[in-house]
Scaffold this motif. Structure first.
Motif, short mmCIF file in Angstrom:
data_model
loop_
_atom_site.label_atom_id
_atom_site.label_comp_id
_atom_site.label_asym_id
_atom_site.label_seq_id
_atom_site.Cartn_x
_atom_site.Cartn_y
_atom_site.Cartn_z
N MET A 1 -3.37 19.79 4.59
CA MET A 1 -2.16 19.01 4.55
C MET A 1 -2.52 17.56 4.72
O MET A 1 -3.37 17.20 5.52
CB MET A 1 -1.21 19.45 5.66
N GLN A 2 -1.88 16.71 3.94
CA GLN A 2 -2.07 15.27 4.07
C GLN A 2 -0.72 14.57 4.00
O GLN A 2 0.20 15.06 3.38
CB GLN A 2 -3.01 14.74 2.98
N ALA A 3 -0.65 13.43 4.68
CA ALA A 3 0.55 12.60 4.66
C ALA A 3 0.17 11.27 4.05
O ALA A 3 -0.81 10.64 4.47
CB ALA A 3 1.10 12.43 6.06
N LEU A 4 0.94 10.84 3.07
CA LEU A 4 0.68 9.60 2.37
C LEU A 4 1.93 8.74 2.40
O LEU A 4 3.04 9.24 2.25
CB LEU A 4 0.30 9.87 0.91
N GLU A 5 1.73 7.44 2.57
CA GLU A 5 2.84 6.50 2.41
C GLU A 5 2.82 6.03 0.97
O GLU A 5 1.79 5.56 0.47
CB GLU A 5 2.70 5.31 3.35
N LEU A 6 3.95 6.15 0.29
CA LEU A 6 4.09 5.66 -1.07
C LEU A 6 4.53 4.21 -0.97
O LEU A 6 5.63 3.91 -0.51
CB LEU A 6 5.08 6.52 -1.85
N THR A 7 3.64 3.30 -1.34
CA THR A 7 3.80 1.89 -0.97
C THR A 7 4.69 1.08 -1.91
O THR A 7 5.21 0.05 -1.50
CB THR A 7 2.42 1.21 -0.85
N ASP A 8 4.87 1.52 -3.14
CA ASP A 8 5.76 0.80 -4.07
C ASP A 8 6.97 1.69 -4.32
O ASP A 8 7.00 2.49 -5.26
CB ASP A 8 5.02 0.49 -5.36
N VAL A 9 7.98 1.55 -3.46
CA VAL A 9 9.14 2.44 -3.48
C VAL A 9 9.87 2.37 -4.82
O VAL A 9 10.19 3.42 -5.41
CB VAL A 9 10.11 2.09 -2.31
N LYS A 10 10.11 1.18 -5.33
CA LYS A 10 10.87 1.04 -6.57
C LYS A 10 10.14 1.71 -7.74
O LYS A 10 10.75 2.46 -8.51
CB LYS A 10 11.11 -0.44 -6.88
N THR A 131 4.15 14.36 1.72
CA THR A 131 3.32 15.25 2.51
C THR A 131 3.04 16.49 1.69
O THR A 131 3.95 17.04 1.06
CB THR A 131 4.03 15.65 3.82
N THR A 132 1.79 16.92 1.68
CA THR A 132 1.43 18.14 0.97
C THR A 132 1.49 19.32 1.93
O THR A 132 1.44 19.12 3.15
CB THR A 132 0.00 18.05 0.40
N ILE A 162 0.75 5.67 -9.15
CA ILE A 162 1.62 5.69 -7.97
C ILE A 162 0.76 5.25 -6.78
O ILE A 162 -0.20 5.94 -6.44
CB ILE A 162 2.23 7.09 -7.75
N SER A 163 1.11 4.11 -6.22
CA SER A 163 0.30 3.57 -5.13
C SER A 163 0.63 4.24 -3.82
O SER A 163 1.79 4.56 -3.54
CB SER A 163 0.48 2.05 -5.03
N PHE A 164 -0.41 4.47 -3.01
CA PHE A 164 -0.24 5.16 -1.74
C PHE A 164 -1.32 4.73 -0.77
O PHE A 164 -2.36 4.20 -1.16
CB PHE A 164 -0.27 6.68 -1.92
N GLU A 165 -1.03 4.98 0.50
CA GLU A 165 -1.99 4.81 1.58
C GLU A 165 -1.94 6.05 2.44
O GLU A 165 -0.88 6.62 2.66
CB GLU A 165 -1.64 3.58 2.45
N GLU A 166 -3.09 6.46 2.95
CA GLU A 166 -3.11 7.62 3.84
C GLU A 166 -2.56 7.24 5.19
O GLU A 166 -2.82 6.16 5.69
CB GLU A 166 -4.54 8.19 3.93
N LEU A 167 -1.78 8.13 5.76
CA LEU A 167 -1.21 7.90 7.09
C LEU A 167 -2.08 8.54 8.16
O LEU A 167 -2.81 9.43 7.94
CB LEU A 167 0.21 8.47 7.19
#
Length: 167
Positions: A1-10, A131-132, A162-167
């Protein structure tokens, strides 16, 4: 399981609600909270469709509707001047894509071992996360499928810019 923040919401919301990028996933549940809360159960009401319609729409072997069949409804619920205070989409791999994923790894898992392979998309407090997850029918210490699913999701996001950062 991983949690990612999707940084470009729009940009992500455009991909989610205005394109077919996520259409091949099935919708287990959606909750959209704005002036009121909308709770959508993605289970197919097979009594609503004739046998021919189920076959034509490729729904015969599915328990949940494809996200793409509901995407425009979600767009209508979310669009407007005010952003919803929160929303959640629980998407899962279709039976075909689960088979394809299991065949791509050299693990010992079968379709009968897996209840679902999930993407949980949540917007709350101006933070959009993905989150996966995998739900197993069996107990297993083997994390091969978990690691492969996490890798495939990161690859999928990169492939669709799709831009993301790991949480």
């Amino acid at each position: 399981m991983q949690a990612l923040e999707l940084t470009d919401v729009k940009s992500f919301m455009n991909q989610l609600l205005k394109s077919d990028v996520f259409d091949h996933f099935l919708l287990q549940e959606a909750v959209i909270t704005s002036a009121v809360s909308f709770v959508i159960d993605g289970r197919i009401n097979k009594g609503f469709y004739s046998e021919n319609e189920l076959e034509e729409l490729s729904l015969t072997d599915k328990t949940f509707l494809p996200f793409g069949m509901l995407r425009n409804n979600f767009f209508d619920l979310i669009k407007g001047k005010k952003t919803p205070s929160s929303f959640k989409f629980i998407l899962l791999l279709s039976p075909e894509n689960l088979r394809r994923t299991l065949n791509s790894i050299s693990g010992s898992f079968t379709e009968n071992d897996i209840t679902g392979v999930f993407l949980n998309i949540r917007y709350q407090n101006q933070l959009l996360t993905l989150t996966t997850g995998i739900s197993y029918r069996i107990f297993t210490p083997d994390k091969t499928l978990d690691n492969e699913w996490d890798r495939l999701v990161r690859q999928f996001l990169k492939q669709h810019n799709i831009s993301f950062e790991e949480l």
